[in-house]
Design a protein around this motif. Structure first.
Motif, PDB file in Angstrom:
ATOM      1  N   GLY A  96      -7.294  -0.290 -12.738  1.00 14.38           N
ATOM      2  CA  GLY A  96      -7.135  -1.678 -13.150  1.00 14.38           C
ATOM      3  C   GLY A  96      -5.770  -2.278 -12.930  1.00 14.38           C
ATOM      4  O   GLY A  96      -5.515  -3.414 -13.351  1.00 14.38           O
ATOM      5  N   ALA A  97      -4.859  -1.555 -12.290  1.00 19.20           N
ATOM      6  CA  ALA A  97      -3.512  -2.065 -12.054  1.00 19.20           C
ATOM      7  C   ALA A  97      -3.448  -2.775 -10.702  1.00 19.20           C
ATOM      8  O   ALA A  97      -4.158  -2.405  -9.763  1.00 19.20           O
ATOM      9  N   PRO A  98      -2.576  -3.769 -10.563  1.00 13.90           N
ATOM     10  CA  PRO A  98      -2.462  -4.474  -9.289  1.00 13.90           C
ATOM     11  C   PRO A  98      -1.643  -3.693  -8.275  1.00 13.90           C
ATOM     12  O   PRO A  98      -0.817  -2.841  -8.632  1.00 13.90           O
ATOM     13  N   VAL A  99      -1.871  -3.979  -7.010  1.00 13.85           N
ATOM     14  CA  VAL A  99      -1.030  -3.487  -5.917  1.00 13.85           C
ATOM     15  C   VAL A  99      -0.475  -4.725  -5.220  1.00 13.85           C
ATOM     16  O   VAL A  99      -1.228  -5.582  -4.765  1.00 13.85           O
ATOM     17  N   THR A 100       0.847  -4.824  -5.156  1.00 11.21           N
ATOM     18  CA  THR A 100       1.505  -6.030  -4.658  1.00 11.21           C
ATOM     19  C   THR A 100       2.628  -5.660  -3.688  1.00 11.21           C
ATOM     20  O   THR A 100       2.979  -4.481  -3.546  1.00 11.21           O
ATOM     21  N   THR A 101       3.201  -6.668  -3.041  1.00  5.88           N
ATOM     22  CA  THR A 101       4.384  -6.450  -2.212  1.00  5.88           C
ATOM     23  C   THR A 101       5.509  -5.884  -3.078  1.00  5.88           C
ATOM     24  O   THR A 101       5.756  -6.366  -4.178  1.00  5.88           O
ATOM     25  N   ALA A 102       6.169  -4.859  -2.575  1.00  8.78           N
ATOM     26  CA  ALA A 102       7.211  -4.195  -3.356  1.00  8.78           C
ATOM     27  C   ALA A 102       8.422  -5.104  -3.529  1.00  8.78           C
ATOM     28  O   ALA A 102       8.686  -5.992  -2.709  1.00  8.78           O
ATOM     29  N   THR A 103       9.163  -4.867  -4.588  1.00  7.50           N
ATOM     30  CA  THR A 103      10.395  -5.608  -4.832  1.00  7.50           C
ATOM     31  C   THR A 103      11.427  -5.335  -3.742  1.00  7.50           C
ATOM     32  O   THR A 103      12.361  -6.126  -3.548  1.00  7.50           O
ATOM     33  N   ALA A 104      11.268  -4.225  -3.025  1.00 11.12           N
ATOM     34  CA  ALA A 104      12.106  -3.917  -1.869  1.00 11.12           C
ATOM     35  C   ALA A 104      11.331  -2.965  -0.973  1.00 11.12           C
ATOM     36  O   ALA A 104      10.614  -2.087  -1.465  1.00 11.12           O
ATOM     37  N   LYS A 105      11.463  -3.129   0.320  1.00  2.00           N
ATOM     38  CA  LYS A 105      10.873  -2.178   1.258  1.00  2.00           C
ATOM     39  C   LYS A 105      11.755  -0.930   1.276  1.00  2.00           C
ATOM     40  O   LYS A 105      12.946  -1.003   1.574  1.00  2.00           O
ATOM     41  N   GLU A 106      11.164   0.193   0.954  1.00  4.07           N
ATOM     42  CA  GLU A 106      11.899   1.459   0.907  1.00  4.07           C
ATOM     43  C   GLU A 106      11.387   2.366   2.024  1.00  4.07           C
ATOM     44  O   GLU A 106      10.229   2.778   2.008  1.00  4.07           O
ATOM     45  N   VAL A 107      12.253   2.659   2.965  1.00  2.87           N
ATOM     46  CA  VAL A 107      11.916   3.605   4.029  1.00  2.87           C
ATOM     47  C   VAL A 107      13.129   4.506   4.237  1.00  2.87           C
ATOM     48  O   VAL A 107      14.196   4.043   4.650  1.00  2.87           O
TER      49      VAL A 107
END
Length: 222
Positions: A96-107
């Motif tokens: 039930g949790a959302p999946v959204t654009t991250a606060t920062a792209k981490e690679v």
């Protein structure tokens, strides 16, 4: 024990999960649902491993929805499940949790910080491989397991038999090379500002394999 692994892209395999399976003399089956559309049934799954991939749980693809149904069935039966990156997002979405654009792209490589002692004897700080541009919300009833400096929700544990990590503990040195040489272009725009060569030169911290094994030991004995 039959371990069913859902692998979503050729360059992100089970790595240290496979070595754990071999050490315990389990039977490991690797499925490629994005390529072949085949998934195991809940009845033939003692431990489910859901690996990473370039897709999003928000993509409207039949196999992604079918995979979440399998996860839901196994959650209802309280079977152990481990998810990494996309896999953790899939589990979170089922819960039930959302999946959204991250606060920062981490690679690249960056520290993660343990937030609970529910999974005992984990180091307070570990250096993990990050390879993501989305993030999950913390599911209701789950405990926050790890954070990072850039993305707060980095890992969760649910009912002691389910762990989801936004990052990767599973790659071994050969896996790291496979990830980087095939997906080097994805490092562009990362807030960690690491080149593909720098990521390769860093290497895999030896403790990551031990922690991956420790997590699998925990979720399969609780």
């Amino acid at each position: 024990m039959r371990i069913n692994v859902l692998q979503h892209t050729p360059n992100e395999g089970p790595g240290a999960i496979q070595t754990w399976s071999q050490q315990h003399h389990h039977d490991l089956y690797v499925y490629h649902p994005a390529q072949f559309g085949v998934l195991p049934t809940a009845a033939e799954t003692d431990l489910l491993i859901v690996l990473g991939g370039p897709m999003s749980p928000n993509d409207d693809l039949p196999w992604i929805a079918a995979e979440r149904q399998l996860i839901a069935n196994l959650l209802a039966q309280q079977r152990p499940i481990f998810g990494a990156c996309f896999g953790a997002q899939q589990i979170a979405k089922v819960l039930g949790a959302p999946v959204t654009t991250a606060t920062a792209k981490e690679v690249g490589w960056a520290p993660v910080y343990r937030q609970t002692d529910v999974l005992p004897d984990l180091p307070a700080t570990l250096t993990a491989l990050h390879w993501h541009g989305e993030m999950f919300g913390l599911p209701e009833g789950a405990q926050l397991l790890f954070t990072s400096d850039l993305v707060h929700n980095q890992g969760f544990i649910y009912h002691q038999n389910v762990v989801g990590l936004q990052f990767h503990f599973e790659p071994l040195p050969d896996n790291l090379r496979e990830i980087v040489i095939n997906d080097a272009a994805y490092t562009a725009g990362s807030a960690l500002n690491q080149t593909p060569q720098a990521i390769l030169d860093h290497g895999v911290p030896p403790e990551n394999k031990a922690v991956m094994h420790q997590i699998l030991d925990f979720i399969t004995t609780h």
